[in-house]
Write a protein that holds these residues in place. Structure first.
Motif, PDB file in Angstrom:
ATOM      1  N   THR A 156      -0.944  -4.687  -7.924  1.00 41.37           N
ATOM      2  CA  THR A 156      -1.389  -3.466  -7.257  1.00 41.37           C
ATOM      3  C   THR A 156      -2.145  -2.581  -8.229  1.00 41.37           C
ATOM      4  N   GLU A 157      -3.152  -1.902  -7.705  1.00 38.75           N
ATOM      5  CA  GLU A 157      -3.869  -0.886  -8.480  1.00 38.75           C
ATOM      6  C   GLU A 157      -4.144   0.296  -7.558  1.00 38.75           C
ATOM      7  N   LEU A 158      -3.594   1.446  -7.907  1.00 35.42           N
ATOM      8  CA  LEU A 158      -3.758   2.645  -7.100  1.00 35.42           C
ATOM      9  C   LEU A 158      -5.060   3.342  -7.466  1.00 35.42           C
ATOM     10  N   ARG A 159      -5.900   3.572  -6.438  1.00 39.86           N
ATOM     11  CA  ARG A 159      -7.158   4.287  -6.632  1.00 39.86           C
ATOM     12  C   ARG A 159      -7.258   5.424  -5.608  1.00 39.86           C
ATOM     13  N   GLY A 160      -6.356   6.357  -5.699  1.00 40.10           N
ATOM     14  CA  GLY A 160      -6.376   7.489  -4.785  1.00 40.10           C
ATOM     15  C   GLY A 160      -6.077   7.064  -3.362  1.00 40.10           C
ATOM     16  N   ARG A 203      -7.292   4.649  -1.778  1.00 39.55           N
ATOM     17  CA  ARG A 203      -7.383   3.196  -1.617  1.00 39.55           C
ATOM     18  C   ARG A 203      -6.422   2.522  -2.589  1.00 39.55           C
ATOM     19  N   THR A 204      -5.901   1.378  -2.177  1.00 39.92           N
ATOM     20  CA  THR A 204      -5.031   0.569  -3.030  1.00 39.92           C
ATOM     21  C   THR A 204      -5.584  -0.849  -3.086  1.00 39.92           C
ATOM     22  N   LEU A 205      -5.713  -1.384  -4.281  1.00 41.67           N
ATOM     23  CA  LEU A 205      -6.169  -2.761  -4.470  1.00 41.67           C
ATOM     24  C   LEU A 205      -4.953  -3.670  -4.621  1.00 41.67           C
ATOM     25  N   LEU A 206      -4.937  -4.761  -3.862  1.00 36.57           N
ATOM     26  CA  LEU A 206      -3.884  -5.767  -3.948  1.00 36.57           C
ATOM     27  C   LEU A 206      -4.513  -7.094  -4.331  1.00 36.57           C
ATOM     28  N   THR A 207      -3.947  -7.752  -5.334  1.00 30.54           N
ATOM     29  CA  THR A 207      -4.505  -9.003  -5.824  1.00 30.54           C
ATOM     30  C   THR A 207      -3.486 -10.121  -5.726  1.00 30.54           C
ATOM     31  N   THR A 261      -1.079   3.195 -12.989  1.00 31.69           N
ATOM     32  CA  THR A 261      -1.777   2.880 -11.740  1.00 31.69           C
ATOM     33  C   THR A 261      -1.805   1.386 -11.454  1.00 31.69           C
ATOM     34  N   ARG A 262      -1.601   0.553 -12.471  1.00 25.91           N
ATOM     35  CA  ARG A 262      -1.607  -0.907 -12.275  1.00 25.91           C
ATOM     36  C   ARG A 262      -0.195  -1.448 -12.450  1.00 25.91           C
ATOM     37  N   LEU A 263       0.294  -2.105 -11.418  1.00 20.03           N
ATOM     38  CA  LEU A 263       1.658  -2.612 -11.413  1.00 20.03           C
ATOM     39  C   LEU A 263       1.691  -3.992 -10.766  1.00 20.03           C
ATOM     40  N   THR A 264       2.822  -4.670 -10.921  1.00 14.11           N
ATOM     41  CA  THR A 264       3.060  -5.935 -10.235  1.00 14.11           C
ATOM     42  C   THR A 264       4.371  -5.839  -9.485  1.00 14.11           C
ATOM     43  N   GLY A 265       4.331  -6.179  -8.201  1.00 14.51           N
ATOM     44  CA  GLY A 265       5.531  -6.177  -7.388  1.00 14.51           C
ATOM     45  C   GLY A 265       6.003  -7.589  -7.094  1.00 14.51           C
ATOM     46  N   THR A 280       0.835  -1.210   0.000  1.00  8.50           N
ATOM     47  CA  THR A 280       0.000   0.000   0.000  1.00  8.50           C
ATOM     48  C   THR A 280       0.862   1.249   0.000  1.00  8.50           C
ATOM     49  N   ALA A 281       2.149   1.103   0.289  1.00  7.27           N
ATOM     50  CA  ALA A 281       3.116   2.205   0.145  1.00  7.27           C
ATOM     51  C   ALA A 281       3.893   2.086  -1.159  1.00  7.27           C
ATOM     52  N   LEU A 282       4.245   0.861  -1.524  1.00  7.68           N
ATOM     53  CA  LEU A 282       4.983   0.651  -2.766  1.00  7.68           C
ATOM     54  C   LEU A 282       4.147   1.030  -3.984  1.00  7.68           C
ATOM     55  N   ALA A 283       2.846   0.780  -3.933  1.00  5.74           N
ATOM     56  CA  ALA A 283       1.982   1.101  -5.082  1.00  5.74           C
ATOM     57  C   ALA A 283       1.985   2.590  -5.406  1.00  5.74           C
ATOM     58  N   PRO A 284       1.722   3.478  -4.449  1.00  8.42           N
ATOM     59  CA  PRO A 284       1.763   4.904  -4.813  1.00  8.42           C
ATOM     60  C   PRO A 284       3.155   5.381  -5.180  1.00  8.42           C
ATOM     61  N   TYR A 285       4.175   4.828  -4.528  1.00  8.32           N
ATOM     62  CA  TYR A 285       5.545   5.260  -4.833  1.00  8.32           C
ATOM     63  C   TYR A 285       5.900   4.939  -6.277  1.00  8.32           C
TER      64      TYR A 285
END
Length: 270
Positions: free
Chosen positions: A246-250, A252-256, A230-234, A217-222
């Protein structure tokens, strides 16, 4: 009392991050929950019980490391949602009442589960004295991840530097009360991930966490800001390893991710 061990952010056993999961009728005293978490001795053990219908959440959820309760844990939330869905204890999206507010876990037809978590607010920070030496690398940037995550996010020079880390965990814990999330941009995005990370939390009894949902939830916005998507894979590059969508939505962060139950047994001392 039934207890399960679930490998979260994994599509096969013995990968990802293992979490204990116990479904209860109600929460007992904190000492009992902490003793069970110490006995399980994984990064986190999750305890959940159903809530009355008609409220803002379906289940109450708490997370304990072997030494303390924590405010936010992604992988144990994923593990709990997996147990609820795989056993039929809950159908469809499940709303968890937690220390970090209401968190929603939504299953997909392909077997993955998406968590809706609060995005960590990032602010520039100073690295505590001695932390670079304890970590074994000099960061390019240091950020505080806010109250729910509560760790330092440090960017290193490259992916190889993240893989090569061999921190002095005792020294790292002594120079900073916060955990450290070390990250770098992927050297070859063609391998299916955009950034790498490793997470070290010696002050809560976890020298290196295998795959850390809350950290993402920190890595996604960074990395979304750095990479313009806005959509990434870590890839969390621990020995067990795991990938987090990860999907950044302001705010909120979605993790799948996926999860696999590897132990289903009985806790005799309860």
């Amino acid at each position: 009392m039934r207890i399960r061990i679930v490998d979260a952010f994994a599509d096969r056993p013995f990968a990802g991050n293992p979490a204990g999961v116990l479904l209860l009728d109600a929460f007992p005293g904190d000492d009992r929950l902490q003793n069970v978490a110490l006995e399980v001795n994984h990064a986190e053990t999750a305890f959940a019980h159903p809530l009355p219908p008609g409220g803002e959440a379906d289940w109450a959820l708490r997370w304990f490391t072997p030494v303390t309760e924590v405010d936010l844990c992604g992988h144990a939330t994923l593990a709990t949602a997996h147990v609820l869905h795989s056993t039929g204890a809950h159908r469809g999206p499940v709303r968890f009442a937690t220390r970090s507010g209401v968190l929603v876990a939504t299953p997909a037809e392909d077997g993955s589960i998406t968590l809706d978590l609060p995005t960590a607010p990032l602010t520039p920070a100073a690295l505590p004295q001695g932390a670079a030496e304890a970590l074994g690398a000099e960061p390019l940037a240091v950020l505080d991840t806010g109250p729910h995550v509560g760790d330092l996010l440090v960017e290193l020079a490259d992916e190889r530097a993240v893989h090569a880390l061999r921190p002095d965990h005792r020294a790292l814990g002594a120079c900073s009360r916060q955990g450290v999330i070390a990250t770098a941009r992927a050297e070859n995005p063609g391998l299916g991930y955009d950034f790498v990370s490793r997470c070290f939390f010696p002050n809560v009894g976890i020298d290196e966490d295998p795959v850390t949902g809350s950290a993402h939830t920190a890595l996604a916005p960074y990395w979304s800001e750095r990479l313009g998507r806005t959509r990434l894979t870590g890839l969390q590059a621990s020995p067990r390893s795991g990938r987090v969508g990860t999907e950044l939505r302001g705010e909120r962060t979605l993790l799948t991710g996926r999860a696999v139950t590897v132990v289903d047994g009985e806790l005799l001392a309860w």
